[in-house]
Design a protein around this motif. Structure first.
Motif, PDB file in Angstrom:
ATOM      1  N   VAL A 158     -12.047   6.738 -20.930  1.00 52.39           N
ATOM      2  CA  VAL A 158     -12.295   6.406 -19.530  1.00 52.39           C
ATOM      3  C   VAL A 158     -13.799   6.307 -19.301  1.00 52.39           C
ATOM      4  N   GLY A 159     -14.229   5.177 -18.789  1.00 52.45           N
ATOM      5  CA  GLY A 159     -15.621   5.000 -18.402  1.00 52.45           C
ATOM      6  C   GLY A 159     -15.775   5.205 -16.907  1.00 52.45           C
ATOM      7  N   VAL A 160     -16.830   5.897 -16.512  1.00 52.01           N
ATOM      8  CA  VAL A 160     -17.108   6.150 -15.104  1.00 52.01           C
ATOM      9  C   VAL A 160     -18.496   5.617 -14.790  1.00 52.01           C
ATOM     10  N   LEU A 161     -18.556   4.662 -13.888  1.00 48.30           N
ATOM     11  CA  LEU A 161     -19.851   4.102 -13.486  1.00 48.30           C
ATOM     12  C   LEU A 161     -20.602   5.173 -12.694  1.00 48.30           C
ATOM     13  N   SER A 162     -21.726   5.619 -13.224  1.00 50.01           N
ATOM     14  CA  SER A 162     -22.416   6.790 -12.699  1.00 50.01           C
ATOM     15  C   SER A 162     -23.822   6.441 -12.208  1.00 50.01           C
ATOM     16  N   PRO A 163     -24.365   7.260 -11.262  1.00 47.99           N
ATOM     17  CA  PRO A 163     -23.740   8.429 -10.642  1.00 47.99           C
ATOM     18  C   PRO A 163     -22.554   8.040  -9.778  1.00 47.99           C
ATOM     19  N   CYS A 164     -21.675   8.989  -9.535  1.00 46.47           N
ATOM     20  CA  CYS A 164     -20.395   8.669  -8.923  1.00 46.47           C
ATOM     21  C   CYS A 164     -19.866   9.896  -8.191  1.00 46.47           C
ATOM     22  N   TYR A 165     -18.978   9.679  -7.252  1.00 47.55           N
ATOM     23  CA  TYR A 165     -18.251  10.765  -6.601  1.00 47.55           C
ATOM     24  C   TYR A 165     -17.620  11.625  -7.681  1.00 47.55           C
ATOM     25  N   ALA A 166     -18.031  12.886  -7.754  1.00 47.83           N
ATOM     26  CA  ALA A 166     -17.770  13.726  -8.921  1.00 47.83           C
ATOM     27  C   ALA A 166     -16.300  14.026  -9.155  1.00 47.83           C
ATOM     28  N   GLU A 167     -15.462  13.927  -8.133  1.00 47.80           N
ATOM     29  CA  GLU A 167     -14.047  14.243  -8.306  1.00 47.80           C
ATOM     30  C   GLU A 167     -13.354  13.283  -9.274  1.00 47.80           C
ATOM     31  N   HIS A 168     -13.850  12.068  -9.401  1.00 51.27           N
ATOM     32  CA  HIS A 168     -13.229  11.109 -10.322  1.00 51.27           C
ATOM     33  C   HIS A 168     -13.313  11.618 -11.764  1.00 51.27           C
ATOM     34  N   ALA A 169     -14.514  11.872 -12.231  1.00 53.16           N
ATOM     35  CA  ALA A 169     -14.692  12.340 -13.610  1.00 53.16           C
ATOM     36  C   ALA A 169     -13.952  13.648 -13.833  1.00 53.16           C
ATOM     37  N   HIS A 170     -14.019  14.525 -12.844  1.00 53.34           N
ATOM     38  CA  HIS A 170     -13.374  15.829 -12.967  1.00 53.34           C
ATOM     39  C   HIS A 170     -11.863  15.672 -13.168  1.00 53.34           C
ATOM     40  N   ALA A 171     -11.232  14.784 -12.414  1.00 56.04           N
ATOM     41  CA  ALA A 171      -9.778  14.605 -12.501  1.00 56.04           C
ATOM     42  C   ALA A 171      -9.352  14.001 -13.834  1.00 56.04           C
ATOM     43  N   TRP A 172     -10.087  13.003 -14.314  1.00 58.38           N
ATOM     44  CA  TRP A 172      -9.714  12.373 -15.584  1.00 58.38           C
ATOM     45  C   TRP A 172      -9.945  13.334 -16.752  1.00 58.38           C
TER      46      TRP A 172
ATOM     47  N   LEU B 261       0.840  -1.197   0.000  1.00 59.89           N
ATOM     48  CA  LEU B 261       0.000   0.000   0.000  1.00 59.89           C
ATOM     49  C   LEU B 261       0.872   1.243   0.000  1.00 59.89           C
ATOM     50  N   LEU B 262       0.321   2.301  -0.555  1.00 63.21           N
ATOM     51  CA  LEU B 262       0.955   3.616  -0.468  1.00 63.21           C
ATOM     52  C   LEU B 262       0.036   4.544   0.312  1.00 63.21           C
ATOM     53  N   PRO B 263       0.476   5.065   1.466  1.00 69.66           N
ATOM     54  CA  PRO B 263      -0.339   6.071   2.160  1.00 69.66           C
ATOM     55  C   PRO B 263      -0.332   7.380   1.383  1.00 69.66           C
ATOM     56  N   VAL B 264      -1.486   8.022   1.335  1.00 71.42           N
ATOM     57  CA  VAL B 264      -1.613   9.306   0.638  1.00 71.42           C
ATOM     58  C   VAL B 264      -2.408  10.258   1.519  1.00 71.42           C
ATOM     59  N   ALA B 265      -2.322  11.548   1.217  1.00 74.04           N
ATOM     60  CA  ALA B 265      -2.988  12.564   2.026  1.00 74.04           C
ATOM     61  C   ALA B 265      -4.477  12.612   1.692  1.00 74.04           C
ATOM     62  N   GLY B 266      -5.181  11.571   2.056  1.00 73.55           N
ATOM     63  CA  GLY B 266      -6.572  11.401   1.671  1.00 73.55           C
ATOM     64  C   GLY B 266      -6.633  10.770   0.291  1.00 73.55           C
ATOM     65  N   SER B 267      -7.615   9.912   0.043  1.00 67.15           N
ATOM     66  CA  SER B 267      -7.711   9.281  -1.272  1.00 67.15           C
ATOM     67  C   SER B 267      -7.914  10.318  -2.374  1.00 67.15           C
ATOM     68  N   GLN B 268      -8.344  11.534  -1.991  1.00 68.28           N
ATOM     69  CA  GLN B 268      -8.484  12.611  -2.967  1.00 68.28           C
ATOM     70  C   GLN B 268      -7.157  12.897  -3.672  1.00 68.28           C
ATOM     71  N   ALA B 269      -6.049  12.792  -2.961  1.00 69.79           N
ATOM     72  CA  ALA B 269      -4.743  13.043  -3.570  1.00 69.79           C
ATOM     73  C   ALA B 269      -4.474  12.050  -4.698  1.00 69.79           C
ATOM     74  N   ALA B 270      -4.833  10.798  -4.484  1.00 69.65           N
ATOM     75  CA  ALA B 270      -4.638   9.785  -5.527  1.00 69.65           C
ATOM     76  C   ALA B 270      -5.615   9.980  -6.675  1.00 69.65           C
ATOM     77  N   ILE B 271      -6.838  10.368  -6.366  1.00 68.41           N
ATOM     78  CA  ILE B 271      -7.837  10.609  -7.411  1.00 68.41           C
ATOM     79  C   ILE B 271      -7.333  11.663  -8.393  1.00 68.41           C
ATOM     80  N   GLN B 272      -6.690  12.689  -7.881  1.00 66.53           N
ATOM     81  CA  GLN B 272      -6.197  13.763  -8.743  1.00 66.53           C
ATOM     82  C   GLN B 272      -4.912  13.373  -9.475  1.00 66.53           C
ATOM     83  N   ALA B 273      -4.104  12.505  -8.885  1.00 65.25           N
ATOM     84  CA  ALA B 273      -2.796  12.190  -9.467  1.00 65.25           C
ATOM     85  C   ALA B 273      -2.832  11.038 -10.467  1.00 65.25           C
ATOM     86  N   LEU B 274      -3.647  10.035 -10.235  1.00 71.80           N
ATOM     87  CA  LEU B 274      -3.626   8.838 -11.078  1.00 71.80           C
ATOM     88  C   LEU B 274      -3.874   9.128 -12.557  1.00 71.80           C
ATOM     89  N   PRO B 275      -4.780  10.040 -12.931  1.00 74.34           N
ATOM     90  CA  PRO B 275      -4.980  10.308 -14.366  1.00 74.34           C
ATOM     91  C   PRO B 275      -3.732  10.837 -15.077  1.00 74.34           C
TER      92      PRO B 275
END
Length: 330
Positions: A89-103, A67-81
């Motif tokens: 990229v397909g997003v299963l929706s409705p969904c936590y909006a930060e995912h689509a926004h980051a990609w 595992l990699l610790p991150v400063a909240g999973s939000q940090a990974a959501i923004q960095a992974l794309p």
């Protein structure tokens, strides 16, 4: 910034109700924080060490190989794309909006999918993003389905990104134990289940090479020293974890029953929140806010998400506000 729950100070200003008089049910965070351990002075005074046992404690708790610790999973959501070239990229929706926004911000082409469309779309996707259990609907996908989707994507070099932020209450449904497989990335949130969202901690499980690339992108010292001490204590506290799962399940069921008595048909949920789709969601949201109760409003589709009341007094307050709304609404 996108809309999120937990913006209590904004509600204080908008409705003119002092902060201490609010009942905040707008976030799917357990309302019973784990105990805070004694934090040694050294944790505040020194730079964080990465070999202090946090990663090992997290691997034991989650059942992950690495595992990699991150400063909240939000940090990974923004960095992974940023770790893939632009693709589909397909997003299963409705969904936590930060995912689509980051990609989308990283230049990828997005397609919103419902569950029935995923199977036919997999061969045209480079990445599939899903939240399991879903936020905000609470819908939980079977582990076998998730792994089958991953297998098809990975065969073509694709990724399956699974956000398991609300999975701690139902760990048997997780796929985090398989995250060493190429192309499977699992996010876990510390703050929601442990009731300690303010520490800003999450974990990413994936194959080692991808975790190394993500760590390089995020840089050193992403987790502060006091958080590392606190998290290790919570991750090892099996007695409180057992208690937390029991009371979350009990209070979530009580919340669903309370909403039903208030005339609201629950559309979904999990052990940390309940989800109600209704045409008058915005009006009900405003009514509750004028009573000092903050819940999460969604516009598409029109819906409300209710976090768990922490005690009988909070449940009674919510029930009374719903009864007033039901009485005053034609």
């Amino acid at each position: 910034m996108l809309e999120h729950g937990g913006r209590l100070l904004r509600a204080v200003r908008q409705y003119g109700i002092a902060r201490e008089h609010w009942l905040d049910l707008s976030s799917g965070i357990a309302p019973w924080p784990f105990p805070i351990p004694s934090i040694p002075v050294q944790a505040w005074a020194r730079l964080p060490e990465t070999h202090d046992g946090l990663e090992q404690a997290a691997c034991r708790y989650y059942g992950a190989a690495q595992l990699l610790p991150v400063a909240g999973s939000q940090a990974a959501i923004q960095a992974l794309p940023l770790l893939r070239p632009p693709g589909n990229v397909g997003v299963l929706s409705p969904c936590y909006a930060e995912h689509a926004h980051a990609w989308q911000r990283a230049g990828h082409q997005l397609t919103a999918l419902d569950e029935t469309q995923v199977k036919a779309s997999l061969d045209h996707l480079d990445v599939l993003v899903l939240v399991n259990p879903n936020n905000p609907t609470g819908r939980s996908l079977p582990r076998e389905t998730v792994l089958a989707w991953h297998q098809r994507l990975a065969a073509r070099g694709g990724w399956l990104l699974v956000d398991e932020a609300f999975m701690d209450n139902t760990p048997a449904c997780s796929v985090v134990d398989c995250a060493e497989r190429p192309g499977l990335i699992v996010l876990r949130s510390f703050g929601k289940f442990f009731g300690l969202a303010g520490v800003r901690l999450g974990f990413v499980a994936a194959e080692g090479s991808l975790l190394s690339r993500l760590a390089d992108l995020l840089g050193p010292w992403t987790i502060n020293g006091p958080t590392r001490v606190l998290a290790q204590a919570s991750l090892a506290d099996q007695a409180t974890q057992h208690l937390q799962r029991e009371r979350c399940a009990a209070y979530s069921l009580r919340l669903a029953q309370l909403l039903a008595r208030g005339g609201l048909a629950v559309s979904g949920g999990c052990d940390l929140f309940q989800y109600v789709r209704c045409q008058h969601a915005a009006h009900l949201h405003d009514h509750l806010a004028r009573s000092g109760i903050l819940v999460r409003l969604f516009e598409q589709p029109s819906a409300l998400r209710f976090g768990l009341p922490a005690c009988e007094a909070d449940e009674l307050r919510l029930a009374q506000a719903l009864a007033t709304y039901k009485k005053d609404t034609p």
